[in-house]
Design a protein around this motif. Structure first.
Motif, mmCIF file in Angstrom:
data_model
loop_
_atom_site.group_PDB
_atom_site.id
_atom_site.type_symbol
_atom_site.label_atom_id
_atom_site.label_comp_id
_atom_site.label_asym_id
_atom_site.label_seq_id
_atom_site.Cartn_x
_atom_site.Cartn_y
_atom_site.Cartn_z
ATOM 1 N N ALA A 140 0.934 -1.219 0.099
ATOM 2 C CA ALA A 140 0.049 -0.129 -0.041
ATOM 3 C C ALA A 140 0.920 1.270 -0.092
ATOM 4 O O ALA A 140 0.654 2.134 -0.773
ATOM 5 N N HIS A 141 2.178 1.230 0.695
ATOM 6 C CA HIS A 141 2.915 2.380 0.778
ATOM 7 C C HIS A 141 3.426 2.469 -0.647
ATOM 8 O O HIS A 141 3.858 3.742 -1.017
ATOM 9 N N ALA A 142 3.849 1.577 -1.259
ATOM 10 C CA ALA A 142 4.557 1.569 -2.630
ATOM 11 C C ALA A 142 3.378 2.210 -3.734
ATOM 12 O O ALA A 142 3.861 3.045 -4.453
ATOM 13 N N VAL A 143 2.004 1.606 -3.599
ATOM 14 C CA VAL A 143 1.343 2.279 -4.596
ATOM 15 C C VAL A 143 0.971 3.692 -4.084
ATOM 16 O O VAL A 143 0.807 4.385 -5.185
ATOM 17 N N ARG A 144 0.891 4.099 -2.953
ATOM 18 C CA ARG A 144 0.809 5.446 -2.739
ATOM 19 C C ARG A 144 1.778 6.315 -3.154
ATOM 20 O O ARG A 144 1.526 7.480 -3.499
ATOM 21 N N ALA A 145 3.190 5.907 -2.967
ATOM 22 C CA ALA A 145 4.171 6.747 -3.502
ATOM 23 C C ALA A 145 4.216 6.886 -4.931
ATOM 24 O O ALA A 145 4.588 7.996 -5.393
ATOM 25 N N ALA A 146 3.766 5.712 -5.554
ATOM 26 C CA ALA A 146 3.807 5.823 -7.190
ATOM 27 C C ALA A 146 2.663 6.757 -7.551
ATOM 28 O O ALA A 146 2.778 7.484 -8.494
ATOM 29 N N LEU A 147 1.483 6.834 -6.951
ATOM 30 C CA LEU A 147 0.220 7.675 -7.292
ATOM 31 C C LEU A 147 0.820 9.235 -6.973
ATOM 32 O O LEU A 147 0.445 9.920 -7.983
ATOM 33 N N LEU A 148 1.236 9.205 -5.872
ATOM 34 C CA LEU A 148 1.750 10.711 -5.513
ATOM 35 C C LEU A 148 2.664 11.202 -6.547
ATOM 36 O O LEU A 148 2.853 12.376 -6.610
ATOM 37 N N ARG A 149 3.746 10.114 -6.881
ATOM 38 C CA ARG A 149 4.915 10.756 -7.771
ATOM 39 C C ARG A 149 4.285 10.832 -9.161
ATOM 40 O O ARG A 149 4.319 12.084 -9.813
ATOM 41 N N ARG A 150 3.167 10.375 -9.783
ATOM 42 C CA ARG A 150 2.467 10.436 -11.016
ATOM 43 C C ARG A 150 1.834 11.815 -10.982
ATOM 44 O O ARG A 150 1.910 12.552 -11.895
ATOM 45 N N ARG A 151 1.032 11.972 -9.639
ATOM 46 C CA ARG A 151 0.513 13.296 -9.641
ATOM 47 C C ARG A 151 1.340 14.373 -9.790
ATOM 48 O O ARG A 151 1.012 15.595 -10.293
ATOM 49 N N ARG A 152 2.652 14.308 -9.135
ATOM 50 C CA ARG A 152 3.520 15.501 -9.261
ATOM 51 C C ARG A 152 4.145 15.515 -10.688
ATOM 52 O O ARG A 152 4.163 16.846 -11.138
ATOM 53 N N GLU A 153 4.487 14.656 -11.292
ATOM 54 C CA GLU A 153 4.639 14.645 -12.625
ATOM 55 C C GLU A 153 3.787 15.279 -13.445
ATOM 56 O O GLU A 153 3.972 16.065 -14.567
ATOM 57 N N LEU A 154 2.365 14.875 -13.309
ATOM 58 C CA LEU A 154 1.340 15.459 -14.190
ATOM 59 C C LEU A 154 1.062 17.059 -13.839
ATOM 60 O O LEU A 154 0.742 17.792 -14.605
ATOM 61 N N THR A 155 1.221 17.323 -12.676
ATOM 62 C CA THR A 155 0.937 18.619 -11.971
ATOM 63 C C THR A 155 2.307 19.730 -12.327
ATOM 64 O O THR A 155 1.903 20.840 -12.159
ATOM 65 N N GLY A 156 3.354 18.903 -12.551
ATOM 66 C CA GLY A 156 4.538 19.802 -12.701
ATOM 67 C C GLY A 156 5.085 20.358 -11.349
ATOM 68 O O GLY A 156 6.198 21.144 -11.480
ATOM 69 N N GLU A 157 4.516 19.784 -10.306
ATOM 70 C CA GLU A 157 5.074 20.203 -8.982
ATOM 71 C C GLU A 157 6.320 19.290 -8.752
ATOM 72 O O GLU A 157 6.780 18.263 -9.103
ATOM 73 N N GLY A 158 7.396 20.156 -7.964
ATOM 74 C CA GLY A 158 8.612 19.564 -7.783
ATOM 75 C C GLY A 158 8.815 18.307 -6.957
ATOM 76 O O GLY A 158 9.736 17.682 -7.105
#
Length: 158
Positions: A140-158
């Motif tokens: 669950a931690h790994a999936v959450r980290a991947a989703l948050l990383r993907r969101r940062r990529e898509l929004t252009g956040e650092g």
């Protein structure tokens, strides 16, 4: 930047920001109802036990009722959320499962040791639940980290 042809970054972010899926919401409802029903059942069983109960028995009833209330609280929290949780609900459920499995195993092993009966099966059974819940929590931690990383990529956040 998108994995699907014709899907812009805004479309992908829209998918990430959509409503909680019906299956996740149903899981929250099940956790809420099962937790509340379990707490009521344990409380009624505790209240109707004859005579004064020993302290360790009272503590066990209180702990079981607390576990049930924790699952009911988790279910209520999931239901109240209107936005996706980016797998936070899975992380919380995993840690709750680890805690409940660990405490329950410790209590069962203590009771078995106190009665000189079946300590090995209690340890093996409890350890199995602890390991499974720990694996689910790590995933669950790994999936959450991947989703948050993907969101940062898509929004252009650092």
């Amino acid at each position: 930047m998108s994995d699907e042809p014709g899907l812009s970054a805004e479309d992908m972010i829209g998918r990430l920001d959509g409503a909680l899926s019906p299956w996740r919401r149903a899981g929250g409802v099940v956790a809420l109802i099962a937790g509340a029903a379990g707490a009521i059942f344990v409380a009624l069983l505790w209240a109707t036990e004859p005579g004064p109960l020993p302290g360790h028995t009272q503590a066990a009833f209180a702990l079981l009722a607390g576990f049930c209330l924790a699952w009911a609280g988790y279910g209520g929290w999931v239901i109240r959320r209107r936005a996706p949780l980016f797998a936070l609900d899975r992380v919380i459920a995993g840690w709750l499962a680890v805690a409940v499995s660990t405490v329950t195993t410790a209590l069962i092993v203590a009771v078995a040791a106190g009665r000189d009966a079946g300590v090995i099966p209690a340890v093996v059974g409890g350890a199995t639940f602890i390991v499974v819940s720990a694996v689910v929590t790590v995933r669950a931690h790994a999936v959450r980290a991947a989703l948050l990383r993907r969101r940062r990529e898509l929004t252009g956040e650092g």
